[in-house]
Scaffold this active site. Structure first.
Site, PDB file in Angstrom:
ATOM      1  N   ASN A   1       0.930  -1.399   0.019  1.00  0.00           N
ATOM      2  CA  ASN A   1       0.016   0.092  -0.258  1.00  0.00           C
ATOM      3  C   ASN A   1       0.700   1.322  -0.097  1.00  0.00           C
ATOM      4  O   ASN A   1       2.034   1.316   0.517  1.00  0.00           O
ATOM      5  CB  ASN A   1      -1.174   0.054   1.326  1.00  0.00           C
ATOM      6  CG  ASN A   1      -0.361  -0.244   2.582  1.00  0.00           C
ATOM      7  OD1 ASN A   1       0.661  -0.875   2.623  1.00  0.00           O
ATOM      8  ND2 ASN A   1      -0.842   0.647   3.449  1.00  0.00           N
TER       9      ASN A   1
ATOM     10  N   GLU B   1       0.335   5.231   0.888  1.00  0.00           N
ATOM     11  CA  GLU B   1      -0.453   6.333   1.334  1.00  0.00           C
ATOM     12  C   GLU B   1      -0.174   7.702   0.718  1.00  0.00           C
ATOM     13  O   GLU B   1       0.921   7.912   0.260  1.00  0.00           O
ATOM     14  CB  GLU B   1      -0.601   6.200   2.779  1.00  0.00           C
ATOM     15  CG  GLU B   1      -1.294   5.160   3.445  1.00  0.00           C
ATOM     16  CD  GLU B   1      -1.228   4.925   4.889  1.00  0.00           C
ATOM     17  OE1 GLU B   1      -1.958   4.007   5.384  1.00  0.00           O
ATOM     18  OE2 GLU B   1      -0.579   6.133   5.467  1.00  0.00           O
TER      19      GLU B   1
ATOM     20  N   CYS C   1      -3.937   0.736  -2.705  1.00  0.00           N
ATOM     21  CA  CYS C   1      -3.884  -0.431  -1.840  1.00  0.00           C
ATOM     22  C   CYS C   1      -2.838  -1.225  -2.555  1.00  0.00           C
ATOM     23  O   CYS C   1      -2.775  -1.310  -3.753  1.00  0.00           O
ATOM     24  CB  CYS C   1      -5.417  -1.166  -1.993  1.00  0.00           C
ATOM     25  SG  CYS C   1      -6.522  -0.035  -0.951  1.00  0.00           S
TER      26      CYS C   1
ATOM     27  N   GLU D   1      -3.090  -4.467  -3.247  1.00  0.00           N
ATOM     28  CA  GLU D   1      -4.042  -5.330  -4.183  1.00  0.00           C
ATOM     29  C   GLU D   1      -3.765  -4.697  -5.537  1.00  0.00           C
ATOM     30  O   GLU D   1      -3.345  -5.222  -6.695  1.00  0.00           O
ATOM     31  CB  GLU D   1      -5.334  -5.722  -3.966  1.00  0.00           C
ATOM     32  CG  GLU D   1      -5.397  -6.497  -2.433  1.00  0.00           C
ATOM     33  CD  GLU D   1      -5.583  -5.473  -1.312  1.00  0.00           C
ATOM     34  OE1 GLU D   1      -4.952  -4.518  -0.964  1.00  0.00           O
ATOM     35  OE2 GLU D   1      -6.475  -6.146  -0.518  1.00  0.00           O
TER      36      GLU D   1
ATOM     37  N   CYS E   1     -10.684  -4.336  -0.072  1.00  0.00           N
ATOM     38  CA  CYS E   1     -11.627  -3.024   0.150  1.00  0.00           C
ATOM     39  C   CYS E   1     -12.479  -3.345  -1.238  1.00  0.00           C
ATOM     40  O   CYS E   1     -12.259  -3.846  -2.152  1.00  0.00           O
ATOM     41  CB  CYS E   1     -11.093  -1.639   0.012  1.00  0.00           C
ATOM     42  SG  CYS E   1     -10.329  -1.193  -1.235  1.00  0.00           S
TER      43      CYS E   1
ATOM     44  N   CYS F   1     -10.548  -2.653  -4.379  1.00  0.00           N
ATOM     45  CA  CYS F   1      -9.983  -3.607  -4.960  1.00  0.00           C
ATOM     46  C   CYS F   1     -10.635  -4.899  -5.372  1.00  0.00           C
ATOM     47  O   CYS F   1     -10.175  -5.667  -6.210  1.00  0.00           O
ATOM     48  CB  CYS F   1      -8.911  -4.111  -3.659  1.00  0.00           C
ATOM     49  SG  CYS F   1      -7.650  -2.859  -3.262  1.00  0.00           S
TER      50      CYS F   1
END
Length: 164
Positions: free
Chosen positions: A65, A67, A76, A78, A115, A118
């Site tokens: 990830n 940020e 993210c 993924e 999420c 994703c």
């Protein structure tokens, strides 16, 4: 008279203890996901996620990830992993995806799920490649093995949904 119909949605998840990882493939993906999780850029949440994908050509790709102070600008693990796989190996299919998360106190005890964004990206990849992606969610105590994104995203929005 009630004209509503009921439709049951089945979710398939196989749970195994993390300590009983027997597959060399799972061990390799877990080690790679842990490695990249340590390198995640997560100064705000301090919640680091690593993902590793096995492609049908034998290559393993990974991502963590990323940020950003403007939260919607981050990505993210993924999506980083799947977008990288598609950019570098556009003809390869993703066979397996393993997702691992940790905090400053170590790996999370219960596996985390992708999420919604994703899940939709994984669904799109499955649709494009025409085969499901086996997903493993790794926690400190358990591994959740999921046969494909349909178990995490039932009643999905797919390309045919656009046809009306």
């Amino acid at each position: 008279m009630n004209s509503m119909k009921q439709h049951n949605v089945d979710v398939s998840v196989c749970i195994s203890p993390t300590a009983e990882v027997v597959s060399a493939e799972t061990q390799q993906l877990l080690a790679e996901a842990k490695r990249v999780a340590h390198a995640a850029y997560a100064p705000y949440s301090r919640f680091r996620v690593g993902a590793a994908a096995l492609l049908d050509n034998g290559v393993v790709v990974s991502g963590s990830n990323q940020e950003n102070a403007a939260y919607p600008s981050g990505l993210c693990a993924e999506r980083v992993t799947l977008f990288y796989a598609n950019a570098q190996y556009p003809q390869a299919k993703v066979k397996r995806l393993l997702i691992y998360a940790e905090t400053d106190n170590g790996s999370v005890s219960t596996p985390i799920t992708p999420c919604g964004a994703c899940r939709q990206v994984i669904l799109e990849k499955e649709n494009v490649q025409g085969t499901p992606i086996a997903i493993t969610l790794a926690g400190q105590n358990d591994l959740y093995h999921i046969p494909g994104i349909g178990s995490l995203l039932p009643l999905s929005f797919v390309p045919s949904s656009l046809e009306g």
